[in-house]
Every structure is written in structure tokens, then in C-alpha cells.
Design a protein around this motif. Structure first.
Motif, short mmCIF file in Angstrom:
data_model
loop_
_atom_site.label_atom_id
_atom_site.label_comp_id
_atom_site.label_asym_id
_atom_site.label_seq_id
_atom_site.Cartn_x
_atom_site.Cartn_y
_atom_site.Cartn_z
N ASP A 30 0.82 -1.21 0.00
CA ASP A 30 0.00 0.00 0.00
C ASP A 30 0.85 1.26 0.00
N LEU A 31 1.80 1.30 -0.95
CA LEU A 31 2.64 2.49 -1.12
C LEU A 31 1.83 3.59 -1.78
N HIS A 32 0.98 3.22 -2.71
CA HIS A 32 0.14 4.15 -3.47
C HIS A 32 0.98 5.20 -4.19
N LEU A 33 2.04 4.73 -4.86
CA LEU A 33 2.80 5.60 -5.75
C LEU A 33 1.87 6.13 -6.83
N ASP A 63 -0.79 3.21 -7.63
CA ASP A 63 -2.24 3.41 -7.54
C ASP A 63 -2.83 3.72 -8.92
N GLY A 64 -3.18 2.66 -9.64
CA GLY A 64 -3.77 2.82 -10.96
C GLY A 64 -5.11 3.51 -10.94
N TRP A 65 -5.89 3.30 -9.87
CA TRP A 65 -7.20 3.94 -9.77
C TRP A 65 -7.07 5.46 -9.81
N HIS A 101 -5.48 -1.91 -6.45
CA HIS A 101 -5.15 -0.64 -7.08
C HIS A 101 -4.15 -0.80 -8.22
N ASP A 102 -3.40 -1.90 -8.23
CA ASP A 102 -2.51 -2.18 -9.36
C ASP A 102 -2.90 -3.52 -10.00
N GLU A 103 -4.22 -3.76 -10.07
CA GLU A 103 -4.75 -5.04 -10.56
C GLU A 103 -4.39 -5.31 -12.02
N SER A 104 -4.07 -4.27 -12.78
CA SER A 104 -3.70 -4.47 -14.19
C SER A 104 -2.44 -5.31 -14.33
#
Length: 293
Positions: A30-33, A63-65, A101-104
């Protein structure tokens, strides 16, 4: 194992020169770069101050979202990625377990890129022989599984809370007051949030039990924790938005939680601990004086 409620008060003492702290294994998630809430500068300090045989990236690294809604990529975010790649190049076994958030990245499961292994979930065996299931945890989140649209709404609300928190804590810092987390406060005080976290933890413990394992290591809910759930060791490594925490394993196989403060500012932690001990001693002295007077 050190319980979660102790890891923020680790008894650290001054050692003078700062040295790289070495561990058998480190887990971060959960870095959420790609978001302004990511504490990339502190994460970079942590990565440079530590070394390990294996480094697990337990989901929501990028965080792709949020990046789909609004592009944000600071130079420190580049530096974090480059530091991880450099660790992999120098021999650290880096394993990336994607989250929601990085499911891709999940389309590349079981492939290796730049020395980084991408895996959906896997079993880690500690030096003490404990077999721990490692996964992000989003698949055991009822909101993600049953109402993804609601998860997007919740993510947007969380972003608003974080922005408010940044403004509020800038004011507190100018007033000489310590950091205070609104979202962590709400998680602890709101009954539904507490129930949601407990259900999430129980579901993950059940999964480890079903697989005949000793425990589970995850992220996702931004709540660092180590606790026993019905004989299963539940470990959550926290996040790098608020908690600034990681799970580490030493050479003997002991698992414990550490924070950025523990690793990068041990002198400050030591001073705080010593001061707290002095205050306790003063209180005891006062109580003894009253009792003997």
C-alpha cells in the motif's frame, strides 16, 4: 512475536552512526505511488536504510485507480522504483504480489520483469519453519468482491480525508503538536469500520487455516497488526500513506512490525522512550512519597 500495540513503542537506544539494518525478509504494501498521499520520501529513506534477502511488495504499490483520474508522479516516486530495481539487480529476491489498485499487473502473474517476480499469492517459510500465506487481501474484502463501484466511492472519500488530514497536520506541526490521523481515528471509533476490519482479518485467517498453514501476511486495509486468531498468526504490514510501517523477519524467523521512525530516526525514538521512562519514574516517586508521608 511482538504484538502490534507494542511496535510503535519499540525500545531503541542510541547507537551513534546510522548503519544499514539487515533482515531476512521485509514486507511492504500500500505504497500508493502516483498519489500525493504517498509518503515517498520517507519510503525512500526506509529502503536505503534497510537490506534483506527477500523483499515482498504486497500490493497497491502503484495506484492505478488514482492515476486514471488524475496524473501525479513526483521524482521521489521514480526514485522509489529505481531503488527497488537496484535492490533486485544486486541480488535481493524481490516479489511483487499485486493488489486491487494495481490489478492491471495481474495479467503478468508468474512472469519476471527486471529481476522482479510477479506472483498472485505464495507461501513464505520463515527461518523458524512457519509457513505463511502471502497475498494482498482485496479478494477477501466484501466491498471489492460484491460492489466494486462502492469501493471506488470509498477510495475517493479516503483521498478527501487524506487531503484534509495533510492540511490539519500542517497546522498541528506549526503549533508544535504531533501527527494525528483522522482516518485511523475513524477506523478505531466507528463501529462499522471496526466490524469490517475484524471480518476481513477473520476471513484471511480462515483461508490460511483452510490451506493448512501457520499464518497469513497481507496489506490492503492500512492497519498494521500482528495477532493470533484462533491459532493462526495474522500479520498486516500496514501502509506508506499514514502508518509508514513494514513487517520484517530477522535471522531467527521472528516477525515484527517496524516504522519509518524506528529505522530512520532511532535517536528520536530513543529520546522519546527515555523521556517517557523518566516521567514514569517521577510518577512512581511521587506516589511513594504520598504513601510514606
Amino acid at each position: 512475536m511482538k504484538p502490534a500495540d507494542q511496535f510503535l513503542n519499540s525500545k531503541l537506544y542510541k547507537t551513534g552512526k546510522k548503519e544499514t539494518q539487515r533482515f531476512r525478509t521485509i514486507w511492504i504494501s500500500d505504497l500508493h505511488l502516483g498519489t500525493s498521499g504517498c509518503q515517498a520520501a520517507k519510503l525512500l529513506e526506509f529502503l536505503r536504510a534497510t537490506d534483506s534477502e527477500t523483499l515482498y511488495l504486497v500490493g497497491d504499490i502503484i495506484d492505478g485507480w488514482q492515476l486514471k483520474r488524475r496524473w501525479y508522479w513526483d521524482q521521489t516516486h521514480n526514485n522509489v522504483v529505481q531503488t527497488v530495481l537496484k535492490k533486485a539487480k544486486k541480488g535481493t529476491n524481490v516479489i511483487f504480489v499485486p493488489g486491487n489498485h494495481d490489478e492491471s499487473v495481474r495479467q503478468f502473474i508468474d512472469l519476471d520483469f527486471g529481476g522482479i517476480k510477479i506472483r498472485d499469492e505464495l507461501v513464505h517459510t520463515t527461518a523458524a519453519g512457519k509457513r505463511m500465506l502471502v497475498l494482498h487481501g482485496d479478494r477477501f474484502d466484501g466491498v471489492i468482491a460484491c460492489a466494486k463501484w462502492l469501493a471506488y466511492v470509498g477510495d475517493s472519500l479516503y483521498t478527501v480525508i487524506l487531503k484534509f488530514n495533510q492540511i490539519f497536520n500542517n497546522w498541528r506541526a506549526r503549533a508544535g503538536m504531533p501527527y494525528w490521523s483522522l482516518s485511523q481515528y475513524l477506523k478505531q471509533k466507528v463501529k462499522n469500520a471496526v466490524s469490517y476490519i475484524t471480518q476481513f482479518e477473520d476471513a484471511l485467517a480462515d483461508e490460511a487455516r483452510r490451506k493448512g498453514l501457520d499464518g497469513i501476511i497481507c496489506g490492503h486495509i492500512h492497519k498494521p497488526e500482528i495477532r493470533d486468531i484462533g491459532g493462526i498468526l495474522y500479520c498486516n504490514d500496514g501502509d506508506w500513506v499514514e502508518s509508514l510501517s513494514a513487517l520484517v523477519e530477522d535471522a531467527k524467523g521472528e516477525l515484527r512490525l517496524v516504522t519509518w521512525h524506528d529505522i530512520c530516526q532511532p535517536d528520536q525514538v530513543a529520546d522519546t522512550y527515555v523521556e517517557q521512562e523518566r516521567e514514569k519514574e517521577d510518577e512512581l516517586d511521587s506516589e511513594l512519597e504520598v504513601a510514606t508521608s
